[in-house]
Scaffold this motif. Sequence first.
Motif, PDB file in Angstrom:
ATOM      1  N   SER A 122      -4.755  -2.401  -8.304  1.00 14.15           N
ATOM      2  CA  SER A 122      -3.619  -3.334  -8.304  1.00 14.15           C
ATOM      3  C   SER A 122      -2.917  -3.286  -9.643  1.00 14.15           C
ATOM      4  O   SER A 122      -1.691  -3.342  -9.718  1.00 14.15           O
ATOM      5  CB  SER A 122      -4.051  -4.774  -8.039  1.00 14.15           C
ATOM      6  OG  SER A 122      -5.235  -4.849  -7.344  1.00 14.15           O
ATOM      7  N   ALA A 123      -3.705  -3.161 -10.714  1.00 19.67           N
ATOM      8  CA  ALA A 123      -3.111  -3.100 -12.044  1.00 19.67           C
ATOM      9  C   ALA A 123      -2.215  -1.873 -12.162  1.00 19.67           C
ATOM     10  O   ALA A 123      -1.111  -1.939 -12.715  1.00 19.67           O
ATOM     11  CB  ALA A 123      -4.207  -3.058 -13.097  1.00 19.67           C
ATOM     12  N   GLY A 165       0.847  -1.178   0.000  1.00 23.86           N
ATOM     13  CA  GLY A 165       0.000   0.000   0.000  1.00 23.86           C
ATOM     14  C   GLY A 165       0.876   1.220   0.000  1.00 23.86           C
ATOM     15  O   GLY A 165       2.069   1.143   0.274  1.00 23.86           O
ATOM     16  N   GLU A 166       0.275   2.353  -0.319  1.00 21.62           N
ATOM     17  CA  GLU A 166       1.057   3.577  -0.355  1.00 21.62           C
ATOM     18  C   GLU A 166       1.110   4.198   1.035  1.00 21.62           C
ATOM     19  O   GLU A 166       0.497   3.702   1.965  1.00 21.62           O
ATOM     20  CB  GLU A 166       0.415   4.556  -1.339  1.00 21.62           C
ATOM     21  CG  GLU A 166       0.474   4.048  -2.753  1.00 21.62           C
ATOM     22  CD  GLU A 166      -0.234   5.004  -3.687  1.00 21.62           C
ATOM     23  OE1 GLU A 166       0.324   6.055  -3.973  1.00 21.62           O
ATOM     24  OE2 GLU A 166      -1.335   4.685  -4.113  1.00 21.62           O
ATOM     25  N   THR A 167       1.813   5.301   1.126  1.00 20.98           N
ATOM     26  CA  THR A 167       1.864   6.029   2.388  1.00 20.98           C
ATOM     27  C   THR A 167       0.448   6.423   2.800  1.00 20.98           C
ATOM     28  O   THR A 167      -0.330   6.874   1.970  1.00 20.98           O
ATOM     29  CB  THR A 167       2.688   7.318   2.214  1.00 20.98           C
ATOM     30  OG1 THR A 167       3.841   7.000   1.468  1.00 20.98           O
ATOM     31  CG2 THR A 167       3.070   7.896   3.547  1.00 20.98           C
ATOM     32  N   GLY A 168       0.130   6.224   4.066  1.00 19.02           N
ATOM     33  CA  GLY A 168      -1.181   6.642   4.538  1.00 19.02           C
ATOM     34  C   GLY A 168      -2.284   5.655   4.262  1.00 19.02           C
ATOM     35  O   GLY A 168      -3.443   5.926   4.530  1.00 19.02           O
ATOM     36  N   SER A 169      -1.926   4.478   3.735  1.00 19.03           N
ATOM     37  CA  SER A 169      -2.988   3.525   3.441  1.00 19.03           C
ATOM     38  C   SER A 169      -3.376   2.719   4.676  1.00 19.03           C
ATOM     39  O   SER A 169      -4.367   2.010   4.651  1.00 19.03           O
ATOM     40  CB  SER A 169      -2.559   2.581   2.316  1.00 19.03           C
ATOM     41  OG  SER A 169      -1.425   1.858   2.695  1.00 19.03           O
ATOM     42  N   ARG A 172       1.172 -14.948  -0.524  1.00 21.78           N
ATOM     43  CA  ARG A 172      -0.081 -14.252  -0.805  1.00 21.78           C
ATOM     44  C   ARG A 172       0.115 -12.773  -0.573  1.00 21.78           C
ATOM     45  O   ARG A 172       0.999 -12.351   0.169  1.00 21.78           O
ATOM     46  CB  ARG A 172      -1.203 -14.794   0.082  1.00 21.78           C
ATOM     47  CG  ARG A 172      -1.909 -15.947  -0.618  1.00 21.78           C
ATOM     48  CD  ARG A 172      -3.207 -16.332   0.035  1.00 21.78           C
ATOM     49  NE  ARG A 172      -3.122 -16.317   1.476  1.00 21.78           N
ATOM     50  CZ  ARG A 172      -4.041 -15.738   2.236  1.00 21.78           C
ATOM     51  NH1 ARG A 172      -5.077 -15.123   1.707  1.00 21.78           N
ATOM     52  NH2 ARG A 172      -3.931 -15.760   3.542  1.00 21.78           N
ATOM     53  N   ILE A 173      -0.738 -11.986  -1.192  1.00 24.47           N
ATOM     54  CA  ILE A 173      -0.536 -10.548  -1.148  1.00 24.47           C
ATOM     55  C   ILE A 173      -1.884  -9.865  -0.961  1.00 24.47           C
ATOM     56  O   ILE A 173      -2.901 -10.334  -1.473  1.00 24.47           O
ATOM     57  CB  ILE A 173       0.163 -10.100  -2.455  1.00 24.47           C
ATOM     58  CG1 ILE A 173       0.575  -8.650  -2.422  1.00 24.47           C
ATOM     59  CG2 ILE A 173      -0.684 -10.349  -3.679  1.00 24.47           C
ATOM     60  CD1 ILE A 173       1.519  -8.323  -3.562  1.00 24.47           C
ATOM     61  N   ALA A 174      -1.893  -8.821  -0.152  1.00 21.45           N
ATOM     62  CA  ALA A 174      -3.110  -8.043   0.056  1.00 21.45           C
ATOM     63  C   ALA A 174      -2.819  -6.601  -0.324  1.00 21.45           C
ATOM     64  O   ALA A 174      -1.814  -6.043   0.101  1.00 21.45           O
ATOM     65  CB  ALA A 174      -3.555  -8.119   1.517  1.00 21.45           C
ATOM     66  N   VAL A 175      -3.664  -6.036  -1.161  1.00 16.70           N
ATOM     67  CA  VAL A 175      -3.456  -4.664  -1.616  1.00 16.70           C
ATOM     68  C   VAL A 175      -4.320  -3.734  -0.782  1.00 16.70           C
ATOM     69  O   VAL A 175      -5.542  -3.850  -0.777  1.00 16.70           O
ATOM     70  CB  VAL A 175      -3.805  -4.516  -3.109  1.00 16.70           C
ATOM     71  CG1 VAL A 175      -3.606  -3.090  -3.559  1.00 16.70           C
ATOM     72  CG2 VAL A 175      -2.966  -5.454  -3.943  1.00 16.70           C
ATOM     73  N   LEU A 176      -3.678  -2.854  -0.044  1.00 17.33           N
ATOM     74  CA  LEU A 176      -4.376  -1.968   0.872  1.00 17.33           C
ATOM     75  C   LEU A 176      -4.459  -0.574   0.258  1.00 17.33           C
ATOM     76  O   LEU A 176      -3.474  -0.057  -0.254  1.00 17.33           O
ATOM     77  CB  LEU A 176      -3.603  -1.923   2.192  1.00 17.33           C
ATOM     78  CG  LEU A 176      -4.246  -1.297   3.410  1.00 17.33           C
ATOM     79  CD1 LEU A 176      -5.488  -2.063   3.796  1.00 17.33           C
ATOM     80  CD2 LEU A 176      -3.276  -1.302   4.575  1.00 17.33           C
ATOM     81  N   TYR A 177      -5.638   0.009   0.276  1.00 16.53           N
ATOM     82  CA  TYR A 177      -5.801   1.372  -0.237  1.00 16.53           C
ATOM     83  C   TYR A 177      -6.691   2.136   0.733  1.00 16.53           C
ATOM     84  O   TYR A 177      -7.868   1.808   0.893  1.00 16.53           O
ATOM     85  CB  TYR A 177      -6.424   1.339  -1.634  1.00 16.53           C
ATOM     86  CG  TYR A 177      -6.660   2.702  -2.254  1.00 16.53           C
ATOM     87  CD1 TYR A 177      -5.599   3.419  -2.793  1.00 16.53           C
ATOM     88  CD2 TYR A 177      -7.929   3.267  -2.295  1.00 16.53           C
ATOM     89  CE1 TYR A 177      -5.799   4.669  -3.359  1.00 16.53           C
ATOM     90  CE2 TYR A 177      -8.123   4.516  -2.859  1.00 16.53           C
ATOM     91  CZ  TYR A 177      -7.067   5.207  -3.387  1.00 16.53           C
ATOM     92  OH  TYR A 177      -7.263   6.448  -3.942  1.00 16.53           O
ATOM     93  N   TYR A 178      -6.143   3.118   1.400  1.00 21.73           N
ATOM     94  CA  TYR A 178      -6.869   3.932   2.381  1.00 21.73           C
ATOM     95  C   TYR A 178      -7.746   3.089   3.303  1.00 21.73           C
ATOM     96  O   TYR A 178      -8.938   3.332   3.439  1.00 21.73           O
ATOM     97  CB  TYR A 178      -7.676   5.025   1.682  1.00 21.73           C
ATOM     98  CG  TYR A 178      -6.771   6.124   1.193  1.00 21.73           C
ATOM     99  CD1 TYR A 178      -6.306   7.102   2.079  1.00 21.73           C
ATOM    100  CD2 TYR A 178      -6.313   6.151  -0.109  1.00 21.73           C
ATOM    101  CE1 TYR A 178      -5.446   8.091   1.657  1.00 21.73           C
ATOM    102  CE2 TYR A 178      -5.443   7.146  -0.535  1.00 21.73           C
ATOM    103  CZ  TYR A 178      -5.019   8.107   0.355  1.00 21.73           C
ATOM    104  OH  TYR A 178      -4.159   9.072  -0.061  1.00 21.73           O
ATOM    105  N   GLY A 179      -7.143   2.075   3.896  1.00 30.10           N
ATOM    106  CA  GLY A 179      -7.831   1.337   4.934  1.00 30.10           C
ATOM    107  C   GLY A 179      -8.683   0.179   4.467  1.00 30.10           C
ATOM    108  O   GLY A 179      -9.366  -0.438   5.273  1.00 30.10           O
ATOM    109  N   GLN A 180      -8.689  -0.103   3.164  1.00 23.30           N
ATOM    110  CA  GLN A 180      -9.483  -1.243   2.702  1.00 23.30           C
ATOM    111  C   GLN A 180      -8.631  -2.171   1.857  1.00 23.30           C
ATOM    112  O   GLN A 180      -7.792  -1.712   1.093  1.00 23.30           O
ATOM    113  CB  GLN A 180     -10.659  -0.745   1.859  1.00 23.30           C
ATOM    114  CG  GLN A 180     -11.675   0.011   2.649  1.00 23.30           C
ATOM    115  CD  GLN A 180     -12.908   0.343   1.824  1.00 23.30           C
ATOM    116  OE1 GLN A 180     -13.111  -0.185   0.739  1.00 23.30           O
ATOM    117  NE2 GLN A 180     -13.722   1.226   2.365  1.00 23.30           N
TER     118      GLN A 180
END
Lengths: 336, 325
Positions: free
Chosen positions: B256-257, B53-57, B229-237
């Motif tokens: 993710s893309a 995830g990015e900063t702040g995610s 396995r990988i989880a993509v986090l974006y602003y808390g989700q």
Amino acid sequence: MVNYPKLMVSEKGLNNSLLSVNGLSVDFETIYRKIEVLKEVSLTIVKGEVVAVVGESGSGKSTLAQAIVGVLDSPPAFITRGEIHFNGERIFPKDGKVVDYRGKGINMVFQEPLASLNPVYTARKQLEESAEIAGIPSKNKVRERVIKSTLSELMIRDVERVMNSYPHQLSGGMRQRVAIAMAIIQRPKLVILDEPTTGLDLIVQRKVMSLLLNLRKDNDSSFLLITHDLAVAANTADRIYVMYAGRIAESGPKRDVIRDPMHPYTQMLKNSIPTGYSDSGPLNVTEGSPPDMAHLPSGCPFNPRCPRAFDKCREKVPPLIDVGDGRKVECWLYER
Amino acid sequence: MKDESILNVSGLKVRFRNREKRGFLTGAAEKWKVVLDDISFSVNEGETLGIVGETGSGKSTLARTLVGIYRPVSGEVILNGKRIDYGKKVDLVYLRNNIGIVFQDPIGSLNPRLTVREIVREGIPFNRKISRKEQDNSISEITDLVGLSSSKLDEFPETISGGEKQRVSLARALVNRKKILLLDEPTSSLDVSIQAQILNLLRKLREELSVNYIFITHDFNVIKYMCDRIAVLYYGQFLEVSSVQDLYENPFHPYSAELMNANLTLETSNKFESQYEIGEPSREGCIYVNSCPKRFSKCSLPPPSIPLGNRVVKCWLYSSDDAKN
């Protein structure tokens, strides 16, 4: 980006060179001892070229940038030997007349935008100051228009809000873009970028880098990119210089250096970047860390970590060996 | 729920008090800021989960919640079949004894007044009666394992290098054997050649101590190399949870893309064609709707987590009732 084979050829004559650094040495003087942090570094940038200097922390890459721009803290740092030519003029050592190139010829973007922006002034104020130095008149809102167009060139959509914000109100990517706008508003011939995207997110990093490279197309500017990340260099530069312990370990066209690194240190840097999935084997690196500049090993500074070191490496410092095709390697393995 | 899962998190929600000043006339700002929303995942035995995830995610918030530094407002954390009640001290101690953490900043996480030996000793829990000699034995055993020479044990953090500091952090987290180790950006402040050494070490430790990692980073090359396995986090989700290989070869969620596209490797060259701008997260509907190039009318509603085979995607594009316009 497009490769410029024509420019590569003219590099030999140095006629077309925008910046040339010849045998630059920098000492740090402390109370106890002198530490040589740059040793006989030579570097050339041709007009319109992107050159990357890759190295780990402590390799002297930032010192090199600061020496070129002329913002070395002295004391403790002193340039002891070497010459710097820029655009056909000698800018170091200065002979009598002071060549004013900062702001018009060479500009620098620092790694940490929070540190390079003034926290008590808005972005507008700081951009105006930069435009004023470039001699852009404030009459008829010319300056304002130039600032706005520069910011929108950097893909900032809400220009008005960004201009009226203080640095702390902006996000990291935005801050770095303001810092870049301050540097490019003067349309410099050479922009030195000291780790411009370290600490930025992947997507923002790509954004900032793509904007910079577009600028190069539009303005015919040259870039000196200083980075620790071989992948960033591989995706931006035309030529790469690899630094280790204050020396240029290897230099050459990007494609060759990345595909077929010659110096064992460059090979190790390449091997350090993981490429496979979790079932792939361990990364091929040797233990040890970059040397302490005050206590360098005898001989080649890389010899304690080098998997291919032999006796000569421990005794004598290798010379910079020209191996053809514009490539140079500082390693005894390539002695002829 | 599978039997072999060690850690099972479902519907985790964490919120912070909103410190933003209330407007003079505009009235009250929202009192709470939701930092993590509806986070569900499980860690199986012998598996490494990566969180990008990015900063702040909210990556670090998630790590800190899992070791009990922050308390979730809702959701369940089940560790080794035991439901963790964040209000009970016993449960928090259980959590800490089973989940270790290594922080990003090796300088900030080591006490400058203690020697390396004492720093590693901090990892031995106070509630367990262990004699000084046994402690020293386990300290020298673990420091040996992480590759610290014994001469470094009596030095202070300021005199050792960055890679060695990270080794000390690892030793402190693992001196008392853990089931799960949270690695919060363990290599991002290190040089690449040192990062490679630490990655090799982490793989060695995973085999020798049979510890499971939750690897938090923004570096895709590292995730690919370390995780299953990988989880993509974006602003808390979590927008997408899938196996690493699936995500690399065919990312489902548009975000993710985009992340995969931004990843730089040595093989890609000049990968800087300008893509679309990533905007602010949306407050209503799908959180990514402001930036998504594939948005359509349905995206104004919050999407559910849609299971597709062995991955979970939070995107209307993949909802089965093809209500797509």
